[in-house]
Enzyme design. Structure first.
Site, PDB file in Angstrom:
ATOM      1  NE  ARG A 119     -10.761  -1.410   4.115  1.00 12.23           N
ATOM      2  CZ  ARG A 119     -11.303  -1.624   5.306  1.00 12.23           C
ATOM      3  NH1 ARG A 119     -12.474  -2.248   5.404  1.00 12.23           N
ATOM      4  NH2 ARG A 119     -10.698  -1.226   6.402  1.00 12.23           N
ATOM      5  CE  LYS A 132      -3.237   2.557   3.030  1.00 15.24           C
ATOM      6  NZ  LYS A 132      -4.106   2.523   4.222  1.00 15.24           N
ATOM      7  CG  ASP A 144      -1.906   5.120   4.984  1.00 14.98           C
ATOM      8  OD1 ASP A 144      -1.711   4.070   5.623  1.00 14.98           O
ATOM      9  OD2 ASP A 144      -3.027   5.444   4.533  1.00 14.98           O
ATOM     10  CG  ASP A 163      -5.619   7.775   4.706  1.00 16.66           C
ATOM     11  OD1 ASP A 163      -6.579   8.416   4.219  1.00 16.66           O
ATOM     12  OD2 ASP A 163      -5.750   6.733   5.375  1.00 16.66           O
ATOM     13  CD  GLU A 191      -6.854   5.037   2.613  1.00 10.81           C
ATOM     14  OE1 GLU A 191      -7.782   5.145   3.436  1.00 10.81           O
ATOM     15  OE2 GLU A 191      -5.685   4.767   2.952  1.00 10.81           O
ATOM     16  CG  ASP A 225      -9.890   7.198   7.022  1.00  6.92           C
ATOM     17  OD1 ASP A 225      -8.857   7.184   6.341  1.00  6.92           O
ATOM     18  OD2 ASP A 225      -9.909   7.384   8.255  1.00  6.92           O
ATOM     19  CE  LYS A 276      -6.559   8.518   8.251  1.00  7.92           C
ATOM     20  NZ  LYS A 276      -7.117   7.359   8.976  1.00  7.92           N
TER      21      LYS A 276
HETATM   22  N1  BES Z   1      -4.268   4.373   6.993  1.00  8.25           N
HETATM   23  C1  BES Z   1      -5.389   4.085   7.798  1.00  8.25           C
HETATM   24  C2  BES Z   1      -5.093   3.078   8.913  1.00  8.25           C
HETATM   25  C3  BES Z   1      -4.182   3.508  10.015  1.00  8.25           C
HETATM   26  C4  BES Z   1      -4.659   4.194  11.096  1.00  8.25           C
HETATM   27  C5  BES Z   1      -2.865   3.129  10.003  1.00  8.25           C
HETATM   28  C6  BES Z   1      -3.822   4.542  12.131  1.00  8.25           C
HETATM   29  C7  BES Z   1      -2.018   3.463  11.041  1.00  8.25           C
HETATM   30  C8  BES Z   1      -2.491   4.173  12.107  1.00  8.25           C
HETATM   31  C9  BES Z   1      -6.522   3.508   6.958  1.00  8.25           C
HETATM   32  O1  BES Z   1      -6.595   3.966   5.667  1.00  8.25           O
HETATM   33  C10 BES Z   1      -7.799   3.849   7.667  1.00  8.25           C
HETATM   34  O2  BES Z   1      -8.046   5.000   7.865  1.00  8.25           O
HETATM   35  N2  BES Z   1      -8.590   2.847   8.028  1.00  8.25           N
HETATM   36  C11 BES Z   1      -9.806   3.068   8.728  1.00  8.25           C
HETATM   37  C12 BES Z   1     -10.808   2.042   8.254  1.00  8.25           C
HETATM   38  C13 BES Z   1     -12.196   2.246   8.788  1.00  8.25           C
HETATM   39  C14 BES Z   1     -12.791   3.522   8.221  1.00  8.25           C
HETATM   40  C15 BES Z   1     -13.031   1.065   8.429  1.00  8.25           C
HETATM   41  C16 BES Z   1      -9.529   2.889  10.226  1.00  8.25           C
HETATM   42  O3  BES Z   1      -8.777   2.005  10.595  1.00  8.25           O
HETATM   43  O4  BES Z   1     -10.052   3.682  11.003  1.00  8.25           O
HETATM   44 ZN    ZN Z   2      -4.777   4.620   4.814  1.00  9.31          ZN
HETATM   45 ZN    ZN Z   3      -7.701   5.775   5.492  1.00 12.74          ZN
END
Ligand code: BES
Ligand code: ZN
Ligand code: ZN
Length: 499
Positions: A350, A264, A287, A269, A348, A346, A276
């Site tokens: 996946r 990824k 990210d 992000d 994204e 968010d 966020k």
């Molecule tokens: N890049 C983030 C995940 C992340 C968060 C990595 C904190 C490292 C530290 C990812 O893209 C994300 O925001 N995922 C969301 C998914 C949710 C909306 C289902 C998450 O984990 O909150």
């Molecule tokens: Zn992300």
């Molecule tokens: Zn995200």
């Protein structure tokens, strides 16, 4: 920092600093032993007074010792004899390096025989010592006007004898450490200096001159032509063009199926329209660490000339918010034809991995491993000690455990079952990008990814959200705040197992 292996008698050398080692005793009342016998005698008092205890990661510096050809002497603790492993050696090497750095000398020699004497794992330890030193030498200060580490430092690991296996192991440690540092720098660069275009160019530049390694970069027009609706959908909200990076290494017969690594490469992000919170958002420059580490993996495999065919795929974009950004509810189509609703912009990672995994599947590889800072839920589950991995393939699980045992990186097997898949069903499209259920956010994300991996292909997903950066409070060879380069060393081992 430059490091080399010197096959010499340590006492014949001259250097401003000498590192020797000490070991603690299994019995409490017994005293530590210094592995250099002559210095052991000189330090009798310090040992008796328990200034030197041999405890793991202890470093005692004796300035102006003027012992033989050495001005300063550092005694680094290895811990208890029977508890020394390649990982404790990696950490001891880090401790030694920090103590050398604190002396501000230009050169130091390290009495490696003090670690390896009587150990059958000498080659392994030599690799770990080299890795530990090189990893600890990493500093990211190129954006500061005053550089901390302007001084050059030459470290010589000294051993009386070294066979070919030992020399190869040392070289491997240096290569792995350097490649991990390369990937860490990509991660540490801020979003304005690390865009998808810059990430792709960095891969192209780094691969130059490495035999049998080819890099191809797809621009936005090509990504569109290749029907990568996930990557395009995320990139829609950004003024920066996405990139799809393909690294191919040919180290075996063309008929041999490749091992495939997918990363990824989200260079920033912000969450998109499902934005966020502001606090800590700056960390989302990291990210792209999965992508950076996959680039590092391919560089390492090629530099080590492994007898394997390997492919690295990195989907790279920003997740931002302009007038064209993907909105909650929008539906896109991934490369393999499956449709998904974007119910949270968010989630994204996946979506871009969906296209990359679909493409990986088309290569009919022996195995696919992906690395992604995918879910905050993984940070909650495992913190910053273990990388959680998901696979339904028992044979691959064994290989991963063995590979991580070799590399010293901590991994933990997480559950992935059909219930998680059911939670990712869409209402209007085939899939939803967020779960309809409660909890298990990392597993449902893995279940989404699984929909893009071809039947029968052994696949594992590594969620490095907790381990991709800021692990330096655990591991002395990592920086406190920076990128870690995690999984490169394990992925190289996995590739080796498929050679
Ligand atoms: N890049 C983030 C995940 C992340 C968060 C990595 C904190 C490292 C530290 C990812 O893209 C994300 O925001 N995922 C969301 C998914 C949710 C909306 C289902 C998450 O984990 O909150
Ligand atoms: Zn992300
Ligand atoms: Zn995200």
């Amino acid at each position: 920092m430059a490091i080399n292996l010197l096959v010499k008698d340590i006492d014949s050398l001259t250097s401003p600093a000498l590192v020797v080692f000490s070991k603690s005793s299994a019995q409490k009342e017994k005293l530590a032993k210094v592995t250099h016998s002559e210095l052991g005698k000189k330090f009798a008092e310090a040992i008796a007074e328990k200034t030197i205890t041999g405890k793991h990661q202890e470093a005692i510096t004796f300035r102006e010792m003027n012992h033989g050809g050495f001005r300063h002497v550092i005694v680094v603790g290895l811990g208890k004899e029977n508890e020394i492993t390649h990982e404790t050696v990696r950490q001891s090497a880090a401790t030694a390096f920090e103590a050398i750095r604190a002396l501000k000398v230009k050169e130091a020699v390290v009495h490696f025989d003090g670690i390896s004497a009587g150990k059958k794992d000498a080659a392994n330890f030599l690799q770990a010592a080299a890795e530990g030193m090189v990893l600890t030498s990493y500093v990211f200060d190129e954006l500061k006007t005053a550089k901390k580490d302007a001084e050059e430092l030459n470290v010589h690991l000294v051993t009386k004898t070294a066979d070919k296996a030992a020399k190869d192991a040392f070289n491997e440690g240096v290569i792995l450490g350097s490649v991990v540092n390369f990937s860490r720098r990509l991660g540490d660069l801020p979003g304005n200096l690390m865009t998808p275009t810059i990430l792709a160019n960095s891969a192209v530049e780094a691969a130059k001159g490495i035999a049998n390694l080819k890099v191809t970069v797809w621009d936005k027009a090509r990504v569109k032509k290749e029907r990568m609706g996930g990557l395009l959908g995320v990139a829609a909200g950004s003024d920066q063009e996405p990139r799809f990076i393909i690294m191919e290494y040919k180290g075996a017969a063309a008929s041999k199926k490749p091992v495939c690594f997918v990363g990824k490469g989200l260079t920033f992000d912000c969450g998109g329209i499902s934005i966020k919170p502001g606090a800590g958002m700056e960390e989302m420059k990291y990210d792209m660490c999965g992508g950076a580490n996959v680039i590092g993996t391919l560089l390492a495999i090629a530099k080590l000339k492994l007898k394997v065919n390997a492919v690295g795929l990195v989907a790279s974009t920003e997740n931002l918010i302009n007038g064209s950004a993907t909105k909650p509810g929008d539906v896109h189509t991934a490369r393999n034809g499956k449709t998904f609703e974007v119910n949270n912009t968010d989630a994204e990672g996946r979506l871009i991995l969906a296209d990359a995994l679909s493409y990986a599947t088309e290569l009919e590889p022996q195995v696919i491993c992906d690395a992604a800072t995918l879910t905050g839920a993984m940070v909650i589950a495992l913190g910053n000690t273990h990388t959680g991995y998901f696979t339904r393939n028992a044979a691959l699980k064994n290989k991963i455990e063995r590979a991580a045992g070799e590399s010293g990186e901590w991994v933990w097997n997480m559950p992935l079952v059909d219930f998680h898949v059911a939670d990712m069903k869409g209402v209007y499209a085939d899939l939803s990008n967020i779960s309809s259920g409660k909890g298990a956010g990392s597993a449902t994300a893995a279940a989404f990814l699984e929909q893009f991996v071809g039947e029968g292909i052994p696949w594992a997903h590594f969620d490095i959200a907790g381990t991709g950066w800021a692990v330096g409070n655990r591991l002395p060879y990592c920086t406190k705040k920076g990128a870690s380069g995690v999984m490169i060393r394990t992925f190289v081992e996995i590739a080796r197992q498929h050679a």
